[in-house]
Design a protein around this motif. Structure first.
Motif, PDB file in Angstrom:
ATOM      1  N   SER A  28       0.823  -1.210   0.000  1.00 52.86           N
ATOM      2  CA  SER A  28       0.000   0.000   0.000  1.00 52.86           C
ATOM      3  C   SER A  28       0.855   1.257   0.000  1.00 52.86           C
ATOM      4  N   GLY A  29       0.332   2.319  -0.626  1.00 52.20           N
ATOM      5  CA  GLY A  29       0.973   3.628  -0.600  1.00 52.20           C
ATOM      6  C   GLY A  29       1.915   3.869  -1.760  1.00 52.20           C
ATOM      7  N   LEU A  30       1.887   5.110  -2.274  1.00 48.27           N
ATOM      8  CA  LEU A  30       2.805   5.552  -3.320  1.00 48.27           C
ATOM      9  C   LEU A  30       3.524   6.804  -2.838  1.00 48.27           C
ATOM     10  N   ASP A  31       4.692   7.042  -3.374  1.00 48.29           N
ATOM     11  CA  ASP A  31       5.474   8.212  -2.958  1.00 48.29           C
ATOM     12  C   ASP A  31       5.078   9.444  -3.765  1.00 48.29           C
ATOM     13  N   VAL A  32       3.774   9.709  -3.805  1.00 49.86           N
ATOM     14  CA  VAL A  32       3.233  10.906  -4.451  1.00 49.86           C
ATOM     15  C   VAL A  32       2.092  11.425  -3.587  1.00 49.86           C
ATOM     16  N   ASP A  33       1.805  12.712  -3.712  1.00 52.56           N
ATOM     17  CA  ASP A  33       0.750  13.323  -2.918  1.00 52.56           C
ATOM     18  C   ASP A  33      -0.585  12.611  -3.125  1.00 52.56           C
ATOM     19  N   ASN A  34      -1.346  12.490  -2.049  1.00 54.52           N
ATOM     20  CA  ASN A  34      -2.694  11.924  -2.041  1.00 54.52           C
ATOM     21  C   ASN A  34      -2.744  10.415  -2.215  1.00 54.52           C
ATOM     22  N   GLU A  70      -3.077   8.413   3.802  1.00 58.98           N
ATOM     23  CA  GLU A  70      -3.671   9.624   3.218  1.00 58.98           C
ATOM     24  C   GLU A  70      -4.626   9.269   2.082  1.00 58.98           C
ATOM     25  N   GLY A  71      -4.218   8.382   1.224  1.00 60.76           N
ATOM     26  CA  GLY A  71      -5.038   7.990   0.084  1.00 60.76           C
ATOM     27  C   GLY A  71      -5.112   6.480  -0.001  1.00 60.76           C
ATOM     28  N   VAL A  72      -5.486   5.976  -1.157  1.00 56.86           N
ATOM     29  CA  VAL A  72      -5.644   4.539  -1.318  1.00 56.86           C
ATOM     30  C   VAL A  72      -4.934   4.065  -2.575  1.00 56.86           C
ATOM     31  N   SER A  73      -4.010   3.158  -2.398  1.00 56.62           N
ATOM     32  CA  SER A  73      -3.391   2.427  -3.500  1.00 56.62           C
ATOM     33  C   SER A  73      -2.983   1.081  -2.930  1.00 56.62           C
ATOM     34  N   ILE A  74      -3.668   0.028  -3.341  1.00 50.18           N
ATOM     35  CA  ILE A  74      -3.459  -1.292  -2.738  1.00 50.18           C
ATOM     36  C   ILE A  74      -3.287  -2.350  -3.815  1.00 50.18           C
ATOM     37  N   ASP A  75      -2.211  -3.111  -3.706  1.00 51.31           N
ATOM     38  CA  ASP A  75      -2.015  -4.333  -4.488  1.00 51.31           C
ATOM     39  C   ASP A  75      -1.977  -5.478  -3.490  1.00 51.31           C
ATOM     40  N   THR A  76      -2.793  -6.509  -3.686  1.00 49.98           N
ATOM     41  CA  THR A  76      -2.893  -7.555  -2.679  1.00 49.98           C
ATOM     42  C   THR A  76      -3.386  -8.863  -3.278  1.00 49.98           C
ATOM     43  N   ASP A  77      -3.110  -9.954  -2.561  1.00 51.55           N
ATOM     44  CA  ASP A  77      -3.713 -11.237  -2.891  1.00 51.55           C
ATOM     45  C   ASP A  77      -4.700 -11.662  -1.804  1.00 51.55           C
ATOM     46  N   LEU A  78      -5.068 -10.711  -0.919  1.00 53.67           N
ATOM     47  CA  LEU A  78      -6.154 -10.964   0.018  1.00 53.67           C
ATOM     48  C   LEU A  78      -7.425 -11.303  -0.751  1.00 53.67           C
TER      49      LEU A  78
END
Length: 244
Positions: free
Chosen positions: A50-56, A61-69
């Motif tokens: 989770s998370g990217l090194d960019v605003d939002n 703070e924001g949502v960015s998820i890669d998962t095998d859940l």
């Protein structure tokens, strides 16, 4: 929000998405070679990047998820607004060291709905490794399995989590981060040439830009990257994987 069956590691996976905001925020990648190799060193059942090194888009703070859940688990978790109530995630938002679910649960009130979802889908013993740059936590990698991770396993996961996070976020960063930071093609081109050690005159010859234009692009790129000089701007662009 539904979970998309999208693996950013697949070739051409991001074709058709015009910008970062159009990419599904929750992405189920199924099987990935890099994850399977890691499982051979430390067995685990699920992983979440989770998370990217960019605003939002930074973790918390924001949502960015890669998962095998299991997608159904994540969809129910999000629909019930559990990220705001889950003491494990709340603790992770301000963490600078590894967060262990059992330690957090021992001192927190845990929503019954969360415990029900964890039992139903077998998501237990979550362990989170914060990912930071220059002291700022912008991402996290979480692991889960039926039995707790021991100290040696956690130390190993700490060592490899940044590389794993980079593997999954690099395609997004390479394609969209420049747009997120509003770097123009000219600014990117000049930074890229500057990273090779070219002077402003050399950059001008390589790109066809006038000397004043080159210096203007470098100056504006430096400001956008929050750097104080050309050298720092190049280093920052490399750290953010905007240039090789």
């Amino acid at each position: 929000m539904p979970v998309s069956a999208l693996s950013v590691l697949s070739p051409d996976a991001l074709e058709g998405y015009v910008d970062l905001s159009s990419v599904p925020k929750h992405r189920y990648f199924g099987t990935a070679d890099v994850v399977e190799r890691l499982r051979k060193a430390v067995p685990f059942e699920y992983v979440l990047i989770s998370g990217l090194d960019v605003d939002n888009y930074r973790f918390g703070e924001g949502v960015s998820i890669d998962t095998d859940l299991p997608p159904a688990f994540l969809e129910a978790y999000m629909a019930d607004k559990l990220p705001q109530l889950d003491p494990f995630v709340v603790a992770g938002k301000s963490a600078t060291e590894v967060v262990v679910e059992s330690e957090v649960y021992a001192r927190s009130e845990v929503p019954q709905r969360l415990l029900y979802l964890q039992r139903t889908f077998g998501v237990h013993n979550r362990t989170m490794v914060p990912i930071a740059r220059d002291g700022m936590v912008y991402g996290a990698v979480g692991f889960a399995r039926g039995t707790p991770f021991n100290r040696d396993e956690i130390q190993f996961l700490e060592l490899v989590s940044e590389a794993l996070h980079g593997a999954f976020t690099r395609p997004l960063m390479e394609r969209y981060a420049a747009d997120q930071m509003r770097l123009s093609k000219g600014e990117m081109a000049c930074l890229s040439k500057a990273s090779l050690g070219l002077t402003s005159e050399g950059i001008g010859k390589a790109t066809g830009y006038q000397l004043d234009t080159v210096n203007s692009y470098i100056k504006s790129a430096t400001k956008k990257l929050g750097a104080s000089n050309r050298t720092q701007a190049i280093a920052e662009a490399i750290r953010r994987r905007l240039i090789a």
